[in-house]
Design an enzyme around this catalytic site. Structure first.
Site, short mmCIF file in Angstrom:
data_model
loop_
_atom_site.label_atom_id
_atom_site.label_comp_id
_atom_site.label_asym_id
_atom_site.label_seq_id
_atom_site.Cartn_x
_atom_site.Cartn_y
_atom_site.Cartn_z
N TRP A 187 -8.56 -1.55 0.16
CA TRP A 187 -9.30 -0.38 -0.33
C TRP A 187 -10.54 -0.76 -1.13
O TRP A 187 -11.27 0.11 -1.62
CB TRP A 187 -8.38 0.49 -1.20
CG TRP A 187 -7.50 1.40 -0.41
CD1 TRP A 187 -6.20 1.17 -0.03
CD2 TRP A 187 -7.85 2.68 0.13
NE1 TRP A 187 -5.71 2.24 0.69
CE2 TRP A 187 -6.71 3.18 0.80
CE3 TRP A 187 -9.00 3.46 0.09
CZ2 TRP A 187 -6.70 4.42 1.44
CZ3 TRP A 187 -9.00 4.69 0.74
CH2 TRP A 187 -7.86 5.15 1.40
N ARG A 206 -5.50 12.00 12.31
CA ARG A 206 -6.72 12.63 12.83
C ARG A 206 -7.70 11.61 13.39
O ARG A 206 -8.47 11.90 14.31
CB ARG A 206 -7.41 13.44 11.74
CG ARG A 206 -7.95 12.58 10.60
CD ARG A 206 -8.91 13.29 9.68
NE ARG A 206 -9.38 12.37 8.65
CZ ARG A 206 -10.46 11.60 8.77
NH1 ARG A 206 -11.21 11.67 9.86
NH2 ARG A 206 -10.82 10.79 7.79
N ASP A 246 -8.34 3.81 13.95
CA ASP A 246 -8.99 2.58 14.37
C ASP A 246 -7.91 1.70 15.01
O ASP A 246 -7.08 1.12 14.32
CB ASP A 246 -9.60 1.91 13.13
CG ASP A 246 -10.04 0.48 13.36
OD1 ASP A 246 -10.08 0.04 14.53
OD2 ASP A 246 -10.33 -0.21 12.37
N GLU A 269 0.83 -1.20 0.00
CA GLU A 269 0.00 0.00 0.00
C GLU A 269 0.87 1.25 0.00
O GLU A 269 0.61 2.20 -0.76
CB GLU A 269 -0.93 0.01 1.21
CG GLU A 269 -1.83 1.24 1.26
CD GLU A 269 -2.53 1.42 2.59
OE1 GLU A 269 -3.69 1.85 2.59
OE2 GLU A 269 -1.89 1.14 3.64
N ARG A 321 10.81 22.69 8.31
CA ARG A 321 9.73 22.65 7.32
C ARG A 321 9.69 21.33 6.53
O ARG A 321 9.13 21.28 5.44
CB ARG A 321 9.87 23.82 6.35
CG ARG A 321 9.85 25.17 7.06
CD ARG A 321 10.04 26.33 6.09
NE ARG A 321 10.09 27.60 6.80
CZ ARG A 321 10.22 28.79 6.21
NH1 ARG A 321 10.33 28.85 4.88
NH2 ARG A 321 10.27 29.89 6.93
N CYS A 349 -6.66 9.76 6.90
CA CYS A 349 -6.59 9.58 8.36
C CYS A 349 -5.18 9.92 8.84
O CYS A 349 -5.00 10.76 9.71
CB CYS A 349 -6.97 8.16 8.73
SG CYS A 349 -8.68 7.74 8.34
N TYR A 404 -4.53 9.74 -0.80
CA TYR A 404 -3.17 9.96 -0.31
C TYR A 404 -2.11 10.21 -1.38
O TYR A 404 -1.48 11.27 -1.41
CB TYR A 404 -2.73 8.75 0.52
CG TYR A 404 -3.51 8.53 1.78
CD1 TYR A 404 -3.18 9.17 2.96
CD2 TYR A 404 -4.59 7.64 1.79
CE1 TYR A 404 -3.90 8.95 4.13
CE2 TYR A 404 -5.32 7.41 2.95
CZ TYR A 404 -4.97 8.07 4.12
OH TYR A 404 -5.68 7.86 5.26
#
Length: 314
Positions: A90, A216, A219, A68, A177, A196, A132
């Site tokens: 997915w 954020r 699970d 992934e 940065r 996520c 993503y």
């Protein structure tokens, strides 16, 4: 005085899982399943000496997580390359969308067979939107229109945040940065699932690269194991490309939760004791961060306990 042995790093996760399950706020959620949740958590892992945060209290399919991550770095947003590799994580989102839109009742296997066999079908129904990898490697930029200077047009090629990150680490390692993000507000509604694991920041100290991941939504039953392994893997890849050692992974979670229908998984896992020190080795240094293959990664000294399964909430 006899000193106690150091606590296994996985115990931080188990303590967090127990806290969420026993004291978390019971909440309704987007999926309708319901969760127990806490807000704000931090876990730290050393990545030195090839250590990697692979959970040992259950078996983690680390190659699925690795495939992934490599798919993210291609900038692809279609599940077809994943499905061709036997990666199903997915599929549930486009499958649900297809069945709802067409009134069908295809199983996952039936849907994936059509994705592989029919390129046009895959293009229509296998795309996840600008998730993503799209944001990581092709963040939208705009320039004034040649015909209408008062209007802006999307540039053919956006910003490759990963490429800029590696360049920045090589050019100015002490910068504050070294960040990339997937949280592109303009595109959230177009994504099958908004990111996520959304913000990554990197830090170079004493010749070592460390990473903070802010997630954020997490699970703990299913997603966490993949998220921390993938972040550690990516950190090691970037460090190799920058000729740096590897320091720490710091994981920060916002809404950290366990689904109510994961009770069997949670209760079994909390009865287990972590052990061992799994390792991740990269066996080849490719020309760039985008040229790694699954064969370049080797996990060793990993002897997990048996697999624990639970349903994915879509």
């Amino acid at each position: 005085m006899i000193e106690s042995p150091p606590e296994h790093p996985e115990q931080q996760y188990l303590d967090l899982l127990r806290r969420v399950w026993e004291t978390g706020d019971e909440r309704k959620d987007r999926t309708g399943v319901g969760t127990r949740s806490v807000f704000g958590a931090t876990v730290r892992y050393s990545l030195r000496d090839e250590s990697v945060p692979l959970l040992t209290t259950k078996k983690v399919a680390w190659k699925v997580a690795a495939r992934e991550m490599l798919w993210f770095l291609t900038g692809n947003s279609n599940i077809r390359p994943l499905v061709e590799q036997g990666v199903h994580i997915w599929t549930d989102w486009p499958l649900a969308k297809f069945n709802k839109a067409t009134g069908s009742a295809l199983t996952r296997d039936e849907f994936e067979a059509k994705i592989i066999a029919d390129e046009a079908f895959a293009a229509q129904w296998g795309d996840l939107g600008p998730v993503y990898g799209v944001q990581w490697t092709n963040w939208d930029t705009y320039s004034p229109s040649t015909e209408r200077p008062d209007l802006y047009e999307r540039d053919p090629q956006g910003i490759n945040q990963i490429e800029r990150l590696v360049e920045g680490l090589n050019r100015n390692p002490s910068s504050r940065r070294h960040i990339f993000t997937g949280w592109n507000v303009a595109h959230l509604d177009e994504m099958a699932l908004p990111p996520c694991h959304m913000n990554y920041q990197f830090y170079v100290g004493n010749g070592e690269l460390s990473c903070i991941l802010y997630q954020r939504s997490c699970d703990l039953g299913l997603g966490y194991a993949f998220n921390v392994f993938s972040a550690a893997m990516l950190t090691r890849m970037i460090a190799q490309q920058c000729d740096l050692g590897v320091g720490e992974l710091v994981w920060n979670g916002g809404d950290v939760h366990a689904y109510l229908n994961h009770s069997e998984l949670v209760e079994k896992q909390l009865q287990r004791q972590p052990s061992g020190d799994p390792k991740l080795r990269i066996t080849r240094k490719p020309a760039s961060i985008f040229d790694y293959r699954i064969e370049d990664f080797e996990v060793y000294d990993y002897e997990p306990q048996s697999h624990l399964s639970a349903p994915v909430a879509v």
